[in-house]
Every structure is written in C-alpha cells, then in structure tokens.
Design a protein around this motif. Sequence first.
Motif, PDB file in Angstrom:
ATOM      1  N   ILE A   1      39.061  24.712  39.143  1.00 18.44           N
ATOM      2  CA  ILE A   1      39.421  25.733  38.160  1.00 18.44           C
ATOM      3  C   ILE A   1      40.472  25.203  37.183  1.00 18.44           C
ATOM      4  O   ILE A   1      40.383  25.419  35.968  1.00 18.44           O
ATOM      5  CB  ILE A   1      39.897  26.993  38.891  1.00 18.44           C
TER       6      ILE A   1
ATOM      7  N   GLU B   1      40.169  24.902  33.170  1.00 18.05           N
ATOM      8  CA  GLU B   1      41.178  25.406  32.232  1.00 18.05           C
ATOM      9  C   GLU B   1      41.584  24.300  31.259  1.00 18.05           C
ATOM     10  O   GLU B   1      41.637  24.516  30.047  1.00 18.05           O
ATOM     11  CB  GLU B   1      42.411  25.918  32.984  1.00 18.05           C
TER      12      GLU B   1
ATOM     13  N   TYR C   1      37.665  27.820  30.312  1.00 14.90           N
ATOM     14  CA  TYR C   1      38.298  29.138  30.358  1.00 14.90           C
ATOM     15  C   TYR C   1      38.751  29.456  28.934  1.00 14.90           C
ATOM     16  O   TYR C   1      39.497  28.683  28.340  1.00 14.90           O
ATOM     17  CB  TYR C   1      39.530  29.119  31.274  1.00 14.90           C
ATOM     18  N   ASN C   2      38.303  30.569  28.381  1.00 11.09           N
ATOM     19  CA  ASN C   2      38.673  30.937  27.007  1.00 11.09           C
ATOM     20  C   ASN C   2      39.878  31.878  27.035  1.00 11.09           C
ATOM     21  O   ASN C   2      39.771  33.044  27.424  1.00 11.09           O
ATOM     22  CB  ASN C   2      37.490  31.588  26.288  1.00 11.09           C
ATOM     23  N   THR C   3      41.035  31.357  26.598  1.00  4.11           N
ATOM     24  CA  THR C   3      42.272  32.126  26.716  1.00  4.11           C
ATOM     25  C   THR C   3      42.341  33.307  25.742  1.00  4.11           C
ATOM     26  O   THR C   3      43.263  34.113  25.829  1.00  4.11           O
ATOM     27  CB  THR C   3      43.506  31.234  26.500  1.00  4.11           C
TER      28      THR C   3
ATOM     29  N   TYR D   1      42.904  37.733  31.016  1.00  2.00           N
ATOM     30  CA  TYR D   1      43.025  37.101  32.333  1.00  2.00           C
ATOM     31  C   TYR D   1      42.075  37.777  33.313  1.00  2.00           C
ATOM     32  O   TYR D   1      42.017  39.000  33.368  1.00  2.00           O
ATOM     33  CB  TYR D   1      44.480  37.225  32.818  1.00  2.00           C
TER      34      TYR D   1
ATOM     35  N   ARG E   1      37.963  35.225  31.827  1.00  2.00           N
ATOM     36  CA  ARG E   1      37.936  34.146  30.835  1.00  2.00           C
ATOM     37  C   ARG E   1      36.716  33.236  30.899  1.00  2.00           C
ATOM     38  O   ARG E   1      36.577  32.338  30.089  1.00  2.00           O
ATOM     39  CB  ARG E   1      39.235  33.326  30.944  1.00  2.00           C
ATOM     40  N   LEU E   2      35.839  33.485  31.899  1.00  2.00           N
ATOM     41  CA  LEU E   2      34.577  32.738  31.934  1.00  2.00           C
ATOM     42  C   LEU E   2      33.404  33.625  31.512  1.00  2.00           C
ATOM     43  O   LEU E   2      32.253  33.219  31.655  1.00  2.00           O
ATOM     44  CB  LEU E   2      34.331  32.169  33.335  1.00  2.00           C
TER      45      LEU E   2
ATOM     46  N   LEU F   1      34.600  31.463  40.376  1.00  2.00           N
ATOM     47  CA  LEU F   1      34.095  31.387  39.004  1.00  2.00           C
ATOM     48  C   LEU F   1      33.437  32.708  38.616  1.00  2.00           C
ATOM     49  O   LEU F   1      33.611  33.199  37.497  1.00  2.00           O
ATOM     50  CB  LEU F   1      33.113  30.223  38.867  1.00  2.00           C
TER      51      LEU F   1
ATOM     52  N   ASP G   1      35.883  35.361  37.870  1.00  2.00           N
ATOM     53  CA  ASP G   1      36.465  35.177  36.542  1.00  2.00           C
ATOM     54  C   ASP G   1      35.455  35.440  35.419  1.00  2.00           C
ATOM     55  O   ASP G   1      35.755  35.194  34.250  1.00  2.00           O
ATOM     56  CB  ASP G   1      37.047  33.761  36.410  1.00  2.00           C
TER      57      ASP G   1
END
Lengths: 306, 306
Positions: B153, B157, B162-164, B168, B171-172, B194, B197
């Motif tokens: 993970i 990141e 993971y798209n910030t 939170y 993010r996937l 995963l 997320d």
Amino acid sequence: MAEEKPHCKVVLANSIAKSLLEEVHDGLKKIDRKPLLVGFLSSADPAARVYAEWTGKTCNENGFAFELREVDRELLEDAIIDANNDAKVDGIIVYYPIFGNRQDQYLQQIVDVSKDVEGLSHRYIFNMYQNIRFLDEHNQKKSLLPCTPLAVIKILEYLRIYNTILPYGNRLHGRTVTVINRSEVVGRPLAALLANDGACVYSVDIEDVQQFHRGEGLRKRRHEVVEKPGWTLENCLPLSDVVISGVPGDKYKVPLNLLREGAVCINFSSERNFSPEVKEKASIYVPAIGKVTIVVLLRNLLVSKR
Amino acid sequence: MAEEKPHCKVVLANSIAKSLLEEVHDGLKKIDRKPLLVGFLSSADPAARVYAEWTGKTCNENGFAFELREVDRELLEDAIIDANNDAKVDGIIVYYPIFGNRQDQYLQQIVDVSKDVEGLSHRYIFNMYQNIRFLDEHNQKKSLLPCTPLAVIKILEYLRIYNTILPYGNRLHGRTVTVINRSEVVGRPLAALLANDGACVYSVDIEDVQQFHRGEGLRKRRHEVVEKPGWTLENCLPLSDVVISGVPGDKYKVPLNLLREGAVCINFSSERNFSPEVKEKASIYVPAIGKVTIVVLLRNLLVSKR
C-alpha cells in the motif's frame, strides 16, 4: 444498516480555476507592467458577449487590463491587423462565431502568433498534433495549446489523473480515455493531446470511433489514429477510466449504464451531458469547465511573454 | 526513424524506502528515547536469518535499538511472554517459519498486541478485514496493518495510484487491481485492504478467482467477496490497471500477453514473477519490495507508541 451515500467527489471549475490563478499571479510578478488583453466582439451570438464579459471580469480581478473592441465584422480584419502592430497590446482574443463559416478560420490566422492567446494559429495547432512542445531549438519558448483542450488538461492535472511520478510527456501512460465530440476546436485536438501524453484515447462522434495512441510501450513519438470499424460507445465506455463529453445541445446524455464503476467524468459542453445519477457511479465528476478556460487564456498570455 | 525505447518507469524498493524513512525519522523525534525492537530467531530457514540481519542493519542505521534473541523453538513461547512483560521492549518480531504448521499461528497470537509491530494479532487482522481503522472510539489510536500488505500500500501511495484528491478511505475508487496469490499472510489481506480503499480487486490463486469490492458507488462500508466461476487471469488481467504478483518459487511468470498496455506491475515474491519484457508494456514496474517492508515495520513500531 442503511446504505451509505454514493462516494463521488464533485469538483467545481471554480476550485480548479483558483489553483491555476495562483500560478498566474506568480507569473505576473515577473512582468514589470500590467499586460493588456484586447477582445474583439463582432458576433451577434449572446453567448459570445457573456464570454467577453467574463473575460473582462477575470482580467480586472487578477491584474490584467482588458479592452473590449466592438467592431463591424467587415472591419474586423483591419482592426486585428492594427492590434497586431500595436506594441501596447499583449494578447488578442476574437469571439466566435462571426461569419459562422470558413471565413472565421481565415480570421483566426490573421491574429499574430505572438499575440494569439487562444492558441489557434496554424503553427500552434501543427505543433500540437505533431507533439512538438517548443517553438525554438533550445526548448526555451513553449508552443501554446488551444484554450479549451488545455483547460481540460489542466483539470486532469488538478485531479491527479496525470501521474507526476511518470516523466513529463508520458504522464497519462496506462490511462484509457473516451472523448465524446470530435470538433476541430476541442474534441480532435483534445484527443491528440491526451494521446501524445501517453493515454489510449477513443474519440467518438456521431459517425464513428477512432483510437488515438502512441502504440504499445509508447514507442511512437506522437500519436497515430486508427479507425475502429463497428465500434460505438458500447465498446469504449466500459474500458475507459476517464470520460470527457462535449456534445452541444441539451438533448444528449452519456449512457450511464455503460460507464465503468469509478470512472472520472468531465463535461465540457455548455449543457449537461451527464445526468445527475452520474454521481452514483463516478469517482470524480466535473460538471462544467468554462471558468478554467478563461484562466488558461491569461496563463497563455503570460507564457507567450516569457 | 528508429523506434524509441519503451517508456516504462522502473521504481526500486530503495527509493520508496528512503521516502518512508523520512517519515520514520520525523516520528522518532517525538519520542524521548531509542525504541527497542526485539527479534526472535528460532527458525532454521536461512531466509529468516537474512531477514533478521536486514532488520538489525535498518534499525541501527535509523535510530532504533535491535536485539536478536536466538531461542530454541520449544522455549520460544516463554521467551515471547518475558518480552511482553518487559517494559524496556517496544516491539517484537518473530521470524517464521518455525514449526511450519498451525503452531506458528498460535505463536503469533502470543505476542502482546501493543508490541506486535508485524500487525499479525487477531485484533489487527479482524479490524483490517472489517475496515475498522482505529482501536479506540475517538479515532486516536490507529489499528496496525500487517507489514507486507502495508508495504504494498505504501508503494501504491508513492506511485500516486492512491489519488489524494479523493477522500481518505476511497482513494482507489475506480482502480482495477489483480492480486496473484491469496495466502493468509499477504495475498488475501492485501486484496481486502485495496478493496476497502475503493478498488475493484481480482484475487487470483491456483484454484479460482474472487472479486473483492465495496459495490457500485462504494455504497458498502467494507468489501464483499464474490466468486467468479470460470474466471482466470485471461479475464482479470486485460481489465486491470495494477497487477500485483507474489507467487513463490522461480517457475511462475505472469503472462505478459494478457497485460493491459500501461499497467502498473508490482512483484512481492522473493523470485521474479515478471520477466524483463514487462518493461515493454508496463508504465511502472516495481521488481521487489523487501526493503520497504522493513521500514514499514519500524513505522508500525512508532505508530503503536503514539
């Protein structure tokens, strides 16, 4: 337990414009005077006037001078030439449609390349399709990109669809994008730009589907276009992580049942091409882009002064 | 014109470990003493000793104390209990395999939750599968995650998968991931993490394919698992933007012909599951992850002290 709300993030053009304006303000500091943008309004289209007013407002609020020149369309060619020759004028924007035919494209080419902040000069457009990013041999002067496609790219950067861990020029490698609309002004240049940056792009219009891509491993320097006979949205949408739609008119809606779960959806039509239920399936949704386009215009002006 | 080289970015575990170490150093500054990690070696496996030596080296270089206790496996249970009760010991790691059967899982549960930096205690594992991210009601104390899946993970990141811009926990959203290996230690927990997320995960082992997902629009709070009868890699790989493989042994290779052009490929096997030609198709390739895993161990130790 009750079902939770859908988790789509709606991103408004305003927030994206704000982050770009910071960059514009930094650029302004490096210039010793207030840049002058001249707009030519010869169009009867009320949307053109609204767009002109928006430009003026954005200029005034952000340290640019804006002068709107309303000119009879038969006198426009000379008026543009005067502005080309006037050292006080930094940038020129012409509000289309004027004649609504090929004469408009003729007028676009009258604007001097050094003042063409819309990025519509043939030299810019040629460089864009050829994936030539600079005007000079030493890669000092950037070749401008047309405003609206560039606005979409700035949005994709803001949304982190461009992956900055990848090298510049390849940051969309591995992304599959559908662009609905293949106009010469937005759809086709946008598909080319995204493919030049590494994406696999399906360019869809009412007639057919074309694939724009640099080939496996991005071996080619620039994109190539391949016809996809028999393909429709039914083939492209389920493959696409990003869907960008700009169909004019209020009738068209993207068929949401074909959308990949978690797709990023961007509308650049002045009407809504996505119905509100898009939020139940998309991960990110950008409903309109107009405000970003105007900031990109100011950014282009600054880039051309460097 | 000659064809250009493929544009795959190869990212080594070392670079990722370095960026995580900065975070670890910041965390260390907030602690008034040198934390002590105790490692128990009762395994005859030479790989276990190598891993123990790596741990010691990484600790010494980065401001942690490390003590290796070599214990006869019949005395290990008591030795762990002593360390549990010793206030000077901050974290405990046990090098497996020891008995190579269920007794190893029994030993894992002997380690006190507050000192379990590997994140293998039942409470941590339960929270992970249930997508419960904190140990307390006030969301102050983070529930640890098992080291190796967490290392993957942290790599995702670092690679900006993971798209910030997304919230939170989601993010996937929109990512499709294939995980090849469904072991209880890495493959299954990784698929669950995963999916929790927001990713759509295909978990593949020699027997079958399962889909881990939170449902359309991520409506569910945690992932659900659905069997995909008749599915194989031929179905999953062409859909996946990320492929993570951890098949033990040197025989297995991911079939590259099924890979999506521009996929992100990560190998967590100690052997190479991807042949070198992966670089002609992938956008990003991470050949090994071991060094990241050790840094994650130190990070877990610091998180558990907060």
